[in-house]
Design a protein around this motif. Structure first.
Motif, PDB file in Angstrom:
ATOM      1  N   GLY A  39     -12.394  13.242  -2.610  1.00 19.80           N
ATOM      2  CA  GLY A  39     -11.725  12.257  -2.825  1.00 19.80           C
ATOM      3  C   GLY A  39     -10.588  11.786  -1.984  1.00 19.80           C
ATOM      4  N   LYS A  40     -10.486  12.484  -0.821  1.00 18.28           N
ATOM      5  CA  LYS A  40      -9.444  11.991   0.496  1.00 18.28           C
ATOM      6  C   LYS A  40     -10.193  11.350   1.467  1.00 18.28           C
ATOM      7  CE  LYS A  40      -6.296  15.605  -0.870  1.00 18.28           C
ATOM      8  NZ  LYS A  40      -5.163  14.842  -1.362  1.00 18.28           N
ATOM      9  N   ALA A  98       0.810  -1.319  -0.016  1.00 15.95           N
ATOM     10  CA  ALA A  98       0.175  -0.109  -0.009  1.00 15.95           C
ATOM     11  C   ALA A  98       0.880   1.203   0.225  1.00 15.95           C
ATOM     12  CB  ALA A  98      -0.963  -0.105   1.111  1.00 15.95           C
ATOM     13  N   ARG A  99       2.113   1.434   0.637  1.00 17.59           N
ATOM     14  CA  ARG A  99       2.727   2.269   0.655  1.00 17.59           C
ATOM     15  C   ARG A  99       3.592   2.710  -0.592  1.00 17.59           C
ATOM     16  NH1 ARG A  99       3.072   0.442   6.187  1.00 17.59           N
ATOM     17  NH2 ARG A  99       2.539   2.208   7.584  1.00 17.59           N
ATOM     18  N   LYS A 100       4.003   1.390  -1.161  1.00 15.39           N
ATOM     19  CA  LYS A 100       4.713   1.414  -2.643  1.00 15.39           C
ATOM     20  C   LYS A 100       3.956   2.013  -3.591  1.00 15.39           C
ATOM     21  CE  LYS A 100       7.290  -1.447  -5.572  1.00 15.39           C
ATOM     22  NZ  LYS A 100       7.651  -2.927  -5.774  1.00 15.39           N
ATOM     23  N   CYS A 101       2.570   1.778  -3.331  1.00 17.76           N
ATOM     24  CA  CYS A 101       1.750   2.286  -4.663  1.00 17.76           C
ATOM     25  C   CYS A 101       1.285   3.852  -4.047  1.00 17.76           C
ATOM     26  CB  CYS A 101       0.769   1.430  -5.064  1.00 17.76           C
ATOM     27  SG  CYS A 101      -0.594   0.983  -4.168  1.00 17.76           S
ATOM     28  N   LYS A 102       1.385   4.338  -2.788  1.00 16.72           N
ATOM     29  CA  LYS A 102       0.955   5.358  -2.511  1.00 16.72           C
ATOM     30  C   LYS A 102      -0.578   5.617  -2.113  1.00 16.72           C
ATOM     31  CE  LYS A 102       4.826   7.922  -4.000  1.00 16.72           C
ATOM     32  NZ  LYS A 102       5.624   8.767  -4.358  1.00 16.72           N
ATOM     33  N   ALA A 103      -1.010   4.377  -1.749  1.00 14.43           N
ATOM     34  CA  ALA A 103      -2.442   4.150  -1.440  1.00 14.43           C
ATOM     35  C   ALA A 103      -2.800   5.107  -0.160  1.00 14.43           C
ATOM     36  CB  ALA A 103      -2.838   2.703  -1.343  1.00 14.43           C
ATOM     37  N   ALA A 104      -4.061   5.229  -0.115  1.00 16.62           N
ATOM     38  CA  ALA A 104      -4.439   6.217   1.201  1.00 16.62           C
ATOM     39  C   ALA A 104      -4.994   5.201   2.333  1.00 16.62           C
ATOM     40  CB  ALA A 104      -5.590   6.930   0.991  1.00 16.62           C
ATOM     41  N   ALA A 105      -5.184   3.817   1.947  1.00 18.18           N
ATOM     42  CA  ALA A 105      -5.545   2.853   2.752  1.00 18.18           C
ATOM     43  C   ALA A 105      -5.230   1.336   2.317  1.00 18.18           C
ATOM     44  CB  ALA A 105      -7.249   2.920   3.085  1.00 18.18           C
ATOM     45  N   ALA A 106      -5.097   0.567   3.209  1.00 16.71           N
ATOM     46  CA  ALA A 106      -4.920  -0.848   2.943  1.00 16.71           C
ATOM     47  C   ALA A 106      -5.985  -1.504   3.582  1.00 16.71           C
ATOM     48  CB  ALA A 106      -3.756  -1.240   3.632  1.00 16.71           C
ATOM     49  N   ALA A 129     -12.142  -7.066  13.138  1.00 18.53           N
ATOM     50  CA  ALA A 129     -12.387  -5.789  13.034  1.00 18.53           C
ATOM     51  C   ALA A 129     -10.998  -5.002  13.252  1.00 18.53           C
ATOM     52  CB  ALA A 129     -13.433  -5.000  13.543  1.00 18.53           C
ATOM     53  N   ASP A 130     -10.594  -4.196  12.621  1.00 22.89           N
ATOM     54  CA  ASP A 130      -9.531  -3.159  12.895  1.00 22.89           C
ATOM     55  C   ASP A 130      -9.585  -1.910  11.756  1.00 22.89           C
ATOM     56  OD1 ASP A 130      -6.892  -2.396  13.392  1.00 22.89           O
ATOM     57  OD2 ASP A 130      -5.942  -3.737  11.788  1.00 22.89           O
ATOM     58  N   CYS A 131      -9.259  -0.927  12.436  1.00 26.14           N
ATOM     59  CA  CYS A 131      -9.467   0.371  12.009  1.00 26.14           C
ATOM     60  C   CYS A 131      -8.587   1.434  12.629  1.00 26.14           C
ATOM     61  CB  CYS A 131     -10.834   0.814  11.961  1.00 26.14           C
ATOM     62  SG  CYS A 131     -11.107   2.618  11.223  1.00 26.14           S
ATOM     63  N   HIS A 132      -7.482   1.613  11.974  1.00 26.30           N
ATOM     64  CA  HIS A 132      -6.494   2.712  12.724  1.00 26.30           C
ATOM     65  C   HIS A 132      -5.787   3.230  11.439  1.00 26.30           C
ATOM     66  CE1 HIS A 132      -3.706  -0.971  12.180  1.00 26.30           C
ATOM     67  NE2 HIS A 132      -2.686   0.009  12.266  1.00 26.30           N
ATOM     68  N   GLN A 133      -5.187   4.557  12.042  1.00 26.03           N
ATOM     69  CA  GLN A 133      -4.289   5.289  11.154  1.00 26.03           C
ATOM     70  C   GLN A 133      -2.895   5.095  11.365  1.00 26.03           C
ATOM     71  OE1 GLN A 133      -5.236   9.495  10.453  1.00 26.03           O
ATOM     72  NE2 GLN A 133      -4.529   9.217   8.442  1.00 26.03           N
ATOM     73  N   GLU A 134      -2.024   4.927  10.765  1.00 23.75           N
ATOM     74  CA  GLU A 134      -0.589   4.621  10.827  1.00 23.75           C
ATOM     75  C   GLU A 134      -0.132   5.949  11.052  1.00 23.75           C
ATOM     76  OE1 GLU A 134       1.753   1.773  11.105  1.00 23.75           O
ATOM     77  OE2 GLU A 134      -0.318   0.825  11.349  1.00 23.75           O
ATOM     78  N   GLU A 135       1.153   6.216  11.635  1.00 22.86           N
ATOM     79  CA  GLU A 135       1.898   7.421  11.932  1.00 22.86           C
ATOM     80  C   GLU A 135       2.086   8.208  10.607  1.00 22.86           C
ATOM     81  OE1 GLU A 135       5.192   7.388  14.413  1.00 22.86           O
ATOM     82  OE2 GLU A 135       4.354   6.371  15.920  1.00 22.86           O
ATOM     83  N   ASP A 136       2.228   7.299   9.499  1.00 17.32           N
ATOM     84  CA  ASP A 136       2.393   8.100   8.207  1.00 17.32           C
ATOM     85  C   ASP A 136       1.310   8.403   7.524  1.00 17.32           C
ATOM     86  OD1 ASP A 136       1.544   5.696   7.559  1.00 17.32           O
ATOM     87  OD2 ASP A 136       3.542   5.166   6.289  1.00 17.32           O
ATOM     88  N   GLY A 137       0.229   8.244   8.101  1.00 18.67           N
ATOM     89  CA  GLY A 137      -1.276   8.611   7.335  1.00 18.67           C
ATOM     90  C   GLY A 137      -1.929   7.335   6.788  1.00 18.67           C
TER      91      GLY A 137
END
Length: 68
Positions: free
Chosen positions: A51-52, A3-11, A19-27
């Motif tokens: 779109g964000k 996800a980070r490699k392709c600059k996705a907003a979410a994985a 269930a899991d829902c959290h935001q990593e330090e890098d967004g």
């Protein structure tokens, strides 16, 4: 990492039914909506603006009727 490699907003992932829902330090949002039947049941909600992603949240089965 993908996800980070392709600059996705979410994985987004599933199959674990946990269930899991959290935001990593890098967004990056990491999101598994859970299961409709196991572990009490849950669904996921991703809110966007222009779109964000502005928020991700989990809604438990017992709270679904409040949304109707």
């Amino acid at each position: 990492a993908d996800a980070r490699k392709c600059k996705a907003a979410a994985a987004l992932y599933g199959h674990t039914h946990i269930a899991d829902c959290h935001q990593e330090e890098d967004g990056l949002w990491v999101f598994n909506p859970g299961s409709c039947g196991y572990y009490g049941g849950s669904v996921g909600l991703i809110e966007t603006n222009n779109g964000k992603i502005v928020n991700c949240s989990l809604i438990r089965q017992e709270n679904l009727e409040e949304l109707i």
